[in-house]
Design a protein around this motif. Structure first.
Motif, PDB file in Angstrom:
ATOM      1  N   ASP A  65       0.852  -1.283  -0.003  1.00 32.13           N
ATOM      2  CA  ASP A  65      -0.061  -0.176  -0.178  1.00 32.13           C
ATOM      3  C   ASP A  65       0.962   1.357  -0.093  1.00 32.13           C
ATOM      4  OD1 ASP A  65      -2.419  -1.466   0.057  1.00 32.13           O
ATOM      5  OD2 ASP A  65      -2.375  -1.444   2.317  1.00 32.13           O
ATOM      6  N   THR A  66       2.226   1.028  -0.156  1.00 31.25           N
ATOM      7  CA  THR A  66       3.149   2.244   0.022  1.00 31.25           C
ATOM      8  C   THR A  66       3.499   2.492  -1.480  1.00 31.25           C
ATOM      9  OG1 THR A  66       4.118   1.527   2.245  1.00 31.25           O
ATOM     10  CG2 THR A  66       5.176   3.021   1.094  1.00 31.25           C
ATOM     11  N   THR A  67       3.669   3.847  -1.545  1.00 36.11           N
ATOM     12  CA  THR A  67       3.970   4.518  -2.791  1.00 36.11           C
ATOM     13  C   THR A  67       5.269   5.070  -2.377  1.00 36.11           C
ATOM     14  OG1 THR A  67       1.862   5.159  -3.570  1.00 36.11           O
ATOM     15  CG2 THR A  67       3.616   6.226  -4.609  1.00 36.11           C
ATOM     16  N   LEU A  68       6.171   4.705  -3.339  1.00 38.20           N
ATOM     17  CA  LEU A  68       7.725   4.969  -3.074  1.00 38.20           C
ATOM     18  C   LEU A  68       8.132   5.932  -4.415  1.00 38.20           C
ATOM     19  CD1 LEU A  68       9.403   1.589  -2.600  1.00 38.20           C
ATOM     20  CD2 LEU A  68       8.765   3.079  -0.915  1.00 38.20           C
ATOM     21  N   ILE A  69       9.010   6.922  -3.931  1.00 39.79           N
ATOM     22  CA  ILE A  69       9.273   7.942  -5.258  1.00 39.79           C
ATOM     23  C   ILE A  69      10.734   7.903  -4.905  1.00 39.79           C
ATOM     24  CG2 ILE A  69       7.117   9.090  -5.238  1.00 39.79           C
ATOM     25  CD1 ILE A  69       8.472  11.453  -3.686  1.00 39.79           C
ATOM     26  N   LYS A  70      11.247   8.302  -6.264  1.00 44.39           N
ATOM     27  CA  LYS A  70      12.865   8.749  -6.397  1.00 44.39           C
ATOM     28  C   LYS A  70      12.703  10.034  -6.928  1.00 44.39           C
ATOM     29  CE  LYS A  70      17.306   6.880  -7.969  1.00 44.39           C
ATOM     30  NZ  LYS A  70      17.889   5.819  -8.640  1.00 44.39           N
ATOM     31  N   VAL A  71      13.221  11.090  -6.453  1.00 43.87           N
ATOM     32  CA  VAL A  71      13.368  12.510  -7.271  1.00 43.87           C
ATOM     33  C   VAL A  71      14.649  12.723  -7.744  1.00 43.87           C
ATOM     34  CG1 VAL A  71      12.701  14.837  -6.619  1.00 43.87           C
ATOM     35  CG2 VAL A  71      11.212  13.222  -5.678  1.00 43.87           C
ATOM     36  N   LYS A  72      14.887  13.290  -8.764  1.00 43.65           N
ATOM     37  CA  LYS A  72      16.069  13.608  -9.324  1.00 43.65           C
ATOM     38  C   LYS A  72      16.015  15.195  -9.714  1.00 43.65           C
ATOM     39  CE  LYS A  72      16.921   9.195 -11.309  1.00 43.65           C
ATOM     40  NZ  LYS A  72      17.428   8.634 -12.561  1.00 43.65           N
TER      41      LYS A  72
ATOM     42  N   ILE B  62      19.617  13.775  -5.649  1.00 46.79           N
ATOM     43  CA  ILE B  62      18.896  12.551  -5.806  1.00 46.79           C
ATOM     44  C   ILE B  62      18.351  12.283  -4.262  1.00 46.79           C
ATOM     45  CG2 ILE B  62      18.417  10.058  -6.041  1.00 46.79           C
ATOM     46  CD1 ILE B  62      20.314  10.310  -8.436  1.00 46.79           C
ATOM     47  N   TYR B  63      17.281  12.168  -4.035  1.00 47.97           N
ATOM     48  CA  TYR B  63      16.535  11.854  -2.876  1.00 47.97           C
ATOM     49  C   TYR B  63      15.170  10.659  -2.829  1.00 47.97           C
ATOM     50  CZ  TYR B  63      12.719  15.299  -3.036  1.00 47.97           C
ATOM     51  OH  TYR B  63      11.795  15.932  -3.424  1.00 47.97           O
ATOM     52  N   LYS B  64      14.955  10.083  -1.815  1.00 50.29           N
ATOM     53  CA  LYS B  64      13.756   8.936  -1.915  1.00 50.29           C
ATOM     54  C   LYS B  64      12.779   9.420  -0.857  1.00 50.29           C
ATOM     55  CE  LYS B  64      16.512   5.225  -3.889  1.00 50.29           C
ATOM     56  NZ  LYS B  64      17.056   3.702  -3.728  1.00 50.29           N
ATOM     57  N   ALA B  65      11.740   8.966  -1.217  1.00 56.96           N
ATOM     58  CA  ALA B  65      10.573   9.132   0.045  1.00 56.96           C
ATOM     59  C   ALA B  65       9.547   8.073  -0.377  1.00 56.96           C
ATOM     60  CB  ALA B  65      10.192  10.722  -0.213  1.00 56.96           C
TER      61      ALA B  65
END
Length: 480
Positions: free
Chosen positions: A367-374, A440-443
């Motif tokens: 149920d979790t949404t993972l994002i990787k922002v560049k 780059i970071y992840k959330a």
């Protein structure tokens, strides 16, 4: 004296009986023949003159021929020359002239002749009173025979001089010094004359030249030649057929006027011929040029052998003109290009020297949404950029991962707030011209969410050419 007169009367009665018998032979012929004396009382050196009219009663056209046989005492001519063609129901005529060849006795003479057509013959005779049979002296009557050199249908080019060659014969001893030959036609195309003289018994050829309007339309006409002597018409020759031939002469003239990025062509088409024409005018022109071209009058397009043509249909009578105007202007496209160039120029002059772009990769884990922002930070100018600070605020429903990656700039600050979210801040000391650095970071989402989460624009502040400036990245809508 009484005996001589009685002898002449007997001869006259005899010849009358002969003529009556000859006429009886052609009573059943299908032609009506009338012989009329014009001058049947002559003396030496004079011509007797008769008019012979023949009406064709046959259902078809016939050629009627004259045959005078052997007449050793007489010189006989006719105009037309011994032969004439007469259509059914119409009448043709001869002029017959007879002159004694030498001195002959004074008396009444009968000169028989035959009119032939088809397999039929008609017999007639000329009755001439010669010498002192003529009771009273008389003046010489002007008698001239006209014979054009060509009497068949003539084709005439209206652009050229028209020449008529006429053969003339003076048939008596009269000296005619004030003769005039007059040419005229039924359709009034021909109107000319020539003055000349004829000596006694002279034969002469005269040439009369004239001209008509070069644009006279093709048509047929009939010319008459008349001889005028002492204000009277003494002879004519009629029905010389002429035909004005048609010719085509289309002249095209093109004039071009040019100015800055503009061109105008005026094309004049003139009918210099002598009959109406229907034509098509074509002008080759490619697709691109046609976009910027207008014409007057309007045109249509045809394609031939892989080429495109502007096309006009036109009709012209003689001397008429058809004018086509073709105007081509590239001013509009030039203005558009100039404006576009200025926009691009101002864009490069006014745009931020630092480019900040955000890309997001999204994935699911339960149920979790993972994002990787560049975040791509790029110096797109030709000068150094220094003291760069990048700030990013993360949505309160997102948790930032603290994983570190080799070669990736780590955030200098991470500040959390319950309602405003998490603040991330990075610092870059310096970027050389066209250098690019990557953040780059992840959330991940804290809970299962249905709907949209907006990732706001990142803010970058920096020093450029001694001035402090700022720019923003794009935002991103995250659907979860």
């Amino acid at each position: 004296m009484m005996g001589g007169l009685s002898k002449r009367l007997v001869l006259f009665a005899f010849f009358s009986v002969v003529i009556a018998l000859l006429s009886a032979q052609d009573a059943f012929s299908q032609a009506n023949v009338t012989l009329t004396p014009i001058n049947d009382e002559i003396i030496a050196m004079e011509f007797a003159e008769f008019e012979l009219e023949i009406k064709n009663l046959e259902p078809e056209t016939h050629t009627f021929s004259l045959d005078f046989g052997i007449a050793p005492l007489w010189s006989i001519i006719s105009t037309p020359a011994y032969r004439i063609q007469v259509k059914s129901g119409e009448t043709g005529s001869f002029r017959i002239f007879a002159k004694a060849r030498s001195l002959i006795p004074d008396q009444l003479y009968s000169i028989p002749f035959t009119i032939s057509y088809g397999d039929k013959k008609i017999n007639r005779a000329l009755m001439i009173k010669y010498g002192d049979v003529v009771k009273e002296p008389k003046e010489y009557k002007p008698t001239v025979v006209i014979k054009p050199e060509a009497i068949e249908l003539r084709e005439i080019d209206p652009r050229e001089t028209i020449a008529f060659k006429i053969h003339l014969s003076n048939l008596n001893v009269l000296n005619m010094s004030e003769l005039s030959a007059i040419l005229f036609s039924e359709g009034r195309l021909i109107d000319a004359h020539k003055d000349f003289s004829l000596a006694p018994l002279e034969r002469k050829v005269i040439l009369i030249e004239t001209s008509i309007d070069p644009h006279t339309k093709p048509q047929r006409d009939k010319v008459t030649i008349a001889l005028k002597y002492q204000e009277k018409i003494i002879a004519t020759f009629e029905n010389i057929e002429i035909e004005v031939k048609g010719y085509e002469d289309i002249k095209t003239e093109e004039k071009t006027a040019s100015a800055f990025l503009r061109e105008k062509k005026d094309i004049t088409i003139e009918n210099n011929g002598n009959y109406d024409v229907r034509k098509t005018y074509k002008k080759e022109m490619g697709f691109f040029k046609r976009i910027f071209t207008k014409t007057e009058p309007g045109h249509y397009i045809i394609r031939e052998e892989g080429k495109s043509f502007l096309t006009w249909d036109y009709s012209l009578s003689p001397k008429e003109t058809f004018i086509v105007s073709i105007s081509t202007s590239y001013v509009s496209i030039f203005v558009v290009l100039v404006i576009a160039g200025l926009v691009v120029l101002f864009y490069f002059l006014l745009r931020s020297p630092l480019q900040c772009r955000k890309n997001v990769d999204v994935s699911k884990k339960g149920d979790t949404t993972l994002i990787k922002v560049k975040l791509s930070i790029k110096n797109r100018s030709s000068s150094d950029i220094s003291n760069i600070t990048v700030k990013e605020i993360i949505h309160p429903l997102m948790l930032v991962s603290r994983e570190s990656q080799i070669g990736v700039i780590e955030p200098r600050k991470i500040i959390k707030h319950k309602t405003k979210g998490t603040l991330l801040e990075w610092h870059i000391d310096r970027l050389e011209p066209f250098e690019e650095r990557l953040i780059i970071y992840k959330a991940a989402t804290k809970i299962s969410i249905i709907g949209e989460i907006i990732l706001k624009s990142a803010l970058a502040r920096f020093q450029y050419k001694g001035k402090e400036k700022s720019t923003k990245s794009n935002s991103y809508i995250l659907e979860v």
